[in-house]
Design a protein around this motif. Structure first.
Motif, PDB file in Angstrom:
ATOM      1  N   GLU A  39      -7.535 -13.833  18.134  1.00 46.81           N
ATOM      2  CA  GLU A  39      -6.750 -15.077  17.877  1.00 46.81           C
ATOM      3  C   GLU A  39      -6.885 -15.900  16.504  1.00 46.81           C
ATOM      4  O   GLU A  39      -5.970 -16.266  16.071  1.00 46.81           O
ATOM      5  CB  GLU A  39      -7.212 -16.229  18.666  1.00 46.81           C
ATOM      6  N   HIS A  60     -10.309 -21.406  15.105  1.00 48.04           N
ATOM      7  CA  HIS A  60     -11.277 -20.256  14.910  1.00 48.04           C
ATOM      8  C   HIS A  60     -11.606 -19.750  13.531  1.00 48.04           C
ATOM      9  O   HIS A  60     -11.210 -20.411  12.673  1.00 48.04           O
ATOM     10  CB  HIS A  60     -11.052 -19.008  15.865  1.00 48.04           C
ATOM     11  N   HIS A 116      -3.432 -22.850  17.985  1.00 51.33           N
ATOM     12  CA  HIS A 116      -4.219 -21.826  18.794  1.00 51.33           C
ATOM     13  C   HIS A 116      -3.368 -20.998  19.430  1.00 51.33           C
ATOM     14  O   HIS A 116      -2.341 -21.129  19.624  1.00 51.33           O
ATOM     15  CB  HIS A 116      -5.164 -22.758  19.602  1.00 51.33           C
ATOM     16  N   PHE A 117      -4.043 -19.743  19.967  1.00 49.85           N
ATOM     17  CA  PHE A 117      -3.485 -18.904  20.786  1.00 49.85           C
ATOM     18  C   PHE A 117      -4.096 -19.073  22.325  1.00 49.85           C
ATOM     19  O   PHE A 117      -5.437 -19.219  22.097  1.00 49.85           O
ATOM     20  CB  PHE A 117      -3.202 -17.978  20.503  1.00 49.85           C
TER      21      PHE A 117
HETATM   22 ZN   LIG Z   1      -8.438 -21.036  20.396  1.00 47.82          ZN
END
Ligand SMILES: [Zn+2]
Length: 239
Positions: free
Chosen positions: A58, A43, A111-112
């Motif tokens: 995030e 992101h 990522h989370f």
């Molecule tokens: Zn993500």
């Protein structure tokens, strides 16, 4: 009529070729020979990713883990390339292009996770090509050495950054921002340091074998018990 048919065929062939051009023609298995790690912070910019009260945006957590991972890999004498090193928007195709333009690389996307069910927690690692399976497994196994971690497994996925990758590529979901405990941890820099350390260890061992990694595991591990108490006293604030 024949002319029409051949024209239709030609157009059909052209569109087929165009579709093929976006997929890697040949993938290269560099999972044990890579010299460069492309570190991808998920992101960024206008794309917040998940956004939850417990874990915040995030894109902030992914960038911090990615930067810590980048530093640890460089300390382990691997070359690195970051797809972004600040809060900017990078398209998925640009991320793939950065990876595929390297020589002998692997791609690790940070990522989370997010779920409407707050109780869901744990680590997941995704891959697409079979060449990426060892790396995905290695990262997941190292994350599982973090105290109180939950294993949600290694899975295949059709994510663009994985599917179009020329080299082994994995995407790591470092816990659920929607979960009170993991979301809180995602905001804790010492915990993010620990995540980065375990992912770095997995990558270095994937390349050079077990026992080679010399990270800050000890320091990070020692700080861990204070920040994971799930139903004990609230974790101390870090300033
Ligand atoms: Zn993500």
């Amino acid at each position: 009529m024949p002319r029409l048919i051949s024209r239709a065929l030609a157009i059909g062939l052209l569109s087929l070729l165009a579709a093929c051009a976006t997929a890697p023609k040949v993938t290269k298995n560099t999972s044990k020979t890579f010299s460069t790690v492309v570190v991808d912070a998920g992101h960024g910019g206008k794309d917040n990713g998940a956004y939850r009260r417990f874990g915040g945006a995030e894109k902030i957590a992914t960038l911090d883990v990615a930067q810590r991972l980048n530093r640890k890999l460089r300390e382990s004498e691997l070359k690195t390339v970051m797809t972004r090193s600040s809060d900017v928007f990078i398209s998925l195709d640009e991320r793939v292009a950065i990876e595929n333009s390297q020589k002998d690389a692997i791609f690790v996307s940070i990522h989370f996770n997010d779920s409407r069910r707050r109780g869901i927690h744990g680590f997941e690692t995704y891959y697409h090509s079979g060449d990426s399976f060892d790396l995905a497994n290695q990262i997941q196994a190292k994350l599982m050495t973090i105290p109180h971690s939950a294993n949600r497994g290694v899975h295949t996925a059709n994510f663009r950054v994985l599917r179009l990758a020329y080299y082994p590529a994995v995407l790591v979901e470092c816990g659920f921002l929607s979960n009170r405990s993991e979301g809180g941890q995602a905001r804790d820099w010492e915990y993010r340091e620990l995540l980065a350390d375990r992912i770095a260890e997995a990558i270095v061992e994937q390349r050079y074998g077990p026992g080679v990694y010399r990270g800050s595991t000890q320091v990070a591990a020692q700080s861990q018990p204070a920040s994971t108490g799930s139903d004990a006293a609230p974790a101390p604030a870090h300033h």
